[in-house]
Design a protein around this motif. Structure first.
Motif, short mmCIF file in Angstrom:
data_model
loop_
_atom_site.label_atom_id
_atom_site.label_comp_id
_atom_site.label_asym_id
_atom_site.label_seq_id
_atom_site.Cartn_x
_atom_site.Cartn_y
_atom_site.Cartn_z
N THR A 1 1.24 14.05 -8.74
CA THR A 1 0.48 13.68 -9.94
C THR A 1 0.96 14.43 -11.18
O THR A 1 0.38 14.30 -12.25
CB THR A 1 -1.03 13.95 -9.75
OG1 THR A 1 -1.21 15.34 -9.48
CG2 THR A 1 -1.59 13.11 -8.64
N GLU A 2 2.01 15.21 -11.02
CA GLU A 2 2.53 15.97 -12.15
C GLU A 2 3.82 15.39 -12.72
O GLU A 2 4.23 15.74 -13.82
CB GLU A 2 2.77 17.43 -11.74
CG GLU A 2 1.47 18.14 -11.39
CD GLU A 2 1.71 19.58 -10.97
OE1 GLU A 2 2.83 20.09 -11.19
OE2 GLU A 2 0.79 20.19 -10.42
N HIS A 3 4.46 14.51 -11.95
CA HIS A 3 5.74 13.92 -12.39
C HIS A 3 5.72 12.41 -12.17
O HIS A 3 5.07 11.91 -11.25
CB HIS A 3 6.91 14.52 -11.59
CG HIS A 3 7.10 15.98 -11.82
ND1 HIS A 3 6.47 16.93 -11.07
CD2 HIS A 3 7.84 16.65 -12.73
CE1 HIS A 3 6.82 18.13 -11.49
NE2 HIS A 3 7.64 17.98 -12.50
N VAL A 4 6.46 11.71 -13.03
CA VAL A 4 6.66 10.27 -12.87
C VAL A 4 8.14 9.98 -13.11
O VAL A 4 8.86 10.78 -13.71
CB VAL A 4 5.80 9.44 -13.86
CG1 VAL A 4 4.32 9.57 -13.52
CG2 VAL A 4 6.07 9.82 -15.28
N THR A 5 8.59 8.84 -12.64
CA THR A 5 9.95 8.40 -12.88
C THR A 5 9.94 7.42 -14.03
O THR A 5 9.19 6.45 -14.02
CB THR A 5 10.54 7.74 -11.61
OG1 THR A 5 10.47 8.70 -10.53
CG2 THR A 5 11.98 7.34 -11.82
N VAL A 6 10.77 7.69 -15.04
CA VAL A 6 10.80 6.89 -16.26
C VAL A 6 12.16 6.22 -16.39
O VAL A 6 13.19 6.89 -16.23
CB VAL A 6 10.54 7.79 -17.49
CG1 VAL A 6 10.61 7.00 -18.78
CG2 VAL A 6 9.21 8.50 -17.36
N GLU A 7 12.15 4.93 -16.70
CA GLU A 7 13.41 4.24 -17.00
C GLU A 7 13.76 4.54 -18.44
O GLU A 7 13.00 4.24 -19.36
CB GLU A 7 13.29 2.73 -16.81
CG GLU A 7 14.61 2.04 -17.08
CD GLU A 7 14.56 0.53 -16.93
OE1 GLU A 7 15.62 -0.08 -17.06
OE2 GLU A 7 13.48 -0.03 -16.70
N ILE A 8 14.90 5.17 -18.66
CA ILE A 8 15.30 5.54 -20.01
C ILE A 8 16.22 4.50 -20.63
O ILE A 8 16.64 4.66 -21.78
CB ILE A 8 15.95 6.94 -20.04
CG1 ILE A 8 17.17 7.00 -19.13
CG2 ILE A 8 14.93 8.00 -19.67
CD1 ILE A 8 17.97 8.27 -19.27
N PRO B 1 0.83 -1.21 0.00
CA PRO B 1 0.00 0.00 0.00
C PRO B 1 0.87 1.26 0.00
O PRO B 1 1.96 1.28 0.54
CB PRO B 1 -0.81 -0.12 1.30
CG PRO B 1 -0.11 -1.13 2.13
CD PRO B 1 0.74 -1.96 1.23
N GLY B 2 0.37 2.28 -0.67
CA GLY B 2 1.08 3.54 -0.72
C GLY B 2 0.12 4.68 -0.99
O GLY B 2 -1.08 4.47 -1.17
N LYS B 3 0.67 5.90 -1.00
CA LYS B 3 -0.13 7.09 -1.32
C LYS B 3 0.56 7.82 -2.46
O LYS B 3 1.79 7.90 -2.51
CB LYS B 3 -0.22 8.02 -0.11
CG LYS B 3 -1.10 7.51 0.99
CD LYS B 3 -1.21 8.54 2.10
CE LYS B 3 -2.09 8.00 3.22
NZ LYS B 3 -2.20 8.98 4.32
N LEU B 4 -0.24 8.35 -3.35
CA LEU B 4 0.29 9.08 -4.50
C LEU B 4 0.76 10.45 -4.02
O LEU B 4 -0.01 11.25 -3.53
CB LEU B 4 -0.80 9.21 -5.56
CG LEU B 4 -0.39 9.73 -6.91
CD1 LEU B 4 0.70 8.86 -7.53
CD2 LEU B 4 -1.58 9.78 -7.85
N ALA B 5 2.06 10.70 -4.16
CA ALA B 5 2.64 11.93 -3.65
C ALA B 5 2.68 13.05 -4.70
O ALA B 5 2.62 14.23 -4.35
CB ALA B 5 4.06 11.67 -3.14
#
Length: 118
Positions: A44-51, A38-42
């Motif tokens: 909603t404007e950014h995500v971490t992407v594996e490049i 379980p977690g909470k969304l901190a």
């Protein structure tokens, strides 16, 4: 490649869901394919992407979507080129097989004529 395209498509759906969610919303975070915590969304404007090769970059939602779309487009183009190359190689193989069969038939005919002459 189909697997990779599927992953990027799934990522696009996930990005869309995050964009529509609210900060602080409770969610299950995947740790493995069968383990979630379980977690909470901190954010909603950014995500971490594996490049690639284990490198991760923080991106805005539009940038992350564009990245995934570019990857899908690149994979589709590569798949098409690979299919064309495969068809050309298959055609070449058929031609080689035909030439070999003609030569084998010619050798058999020459051997039969040699046996008949004796």
């Amino acid at each position: 490649m189909a697997t990779a395209m599927g992953r990027y498509t799934d990522s696009l759906r996930s990005i869309d869901m995050i964009a529509k969610a609210k900060e602080g919303q409770k969610m299950l975070v995947p740790m493995t394919q069968s383990l979630f915590i379980p977690g909470k969304l901190a954010d909603t404007e950014h995500v971490t992407v594996e490049i690639g090769t284990g490198f991760f970059v923080k991106r805005t939602i539009p940038d992350a979507k564009a990245f995934c779309e570019r990857k899908i487009s690149t994979l589709k183009a590569f798949t098409e080129r690979l299919g064309e190359s495969l068809m050309a190689q298959t055609a070449n193989l058929r031609q080689i097989e035909q030439v070999i069969q003609i030569k084998v038939d010619l050798i058999k005919k020459q051997q039969e004529e040699g046996v008949a002459a004796e």
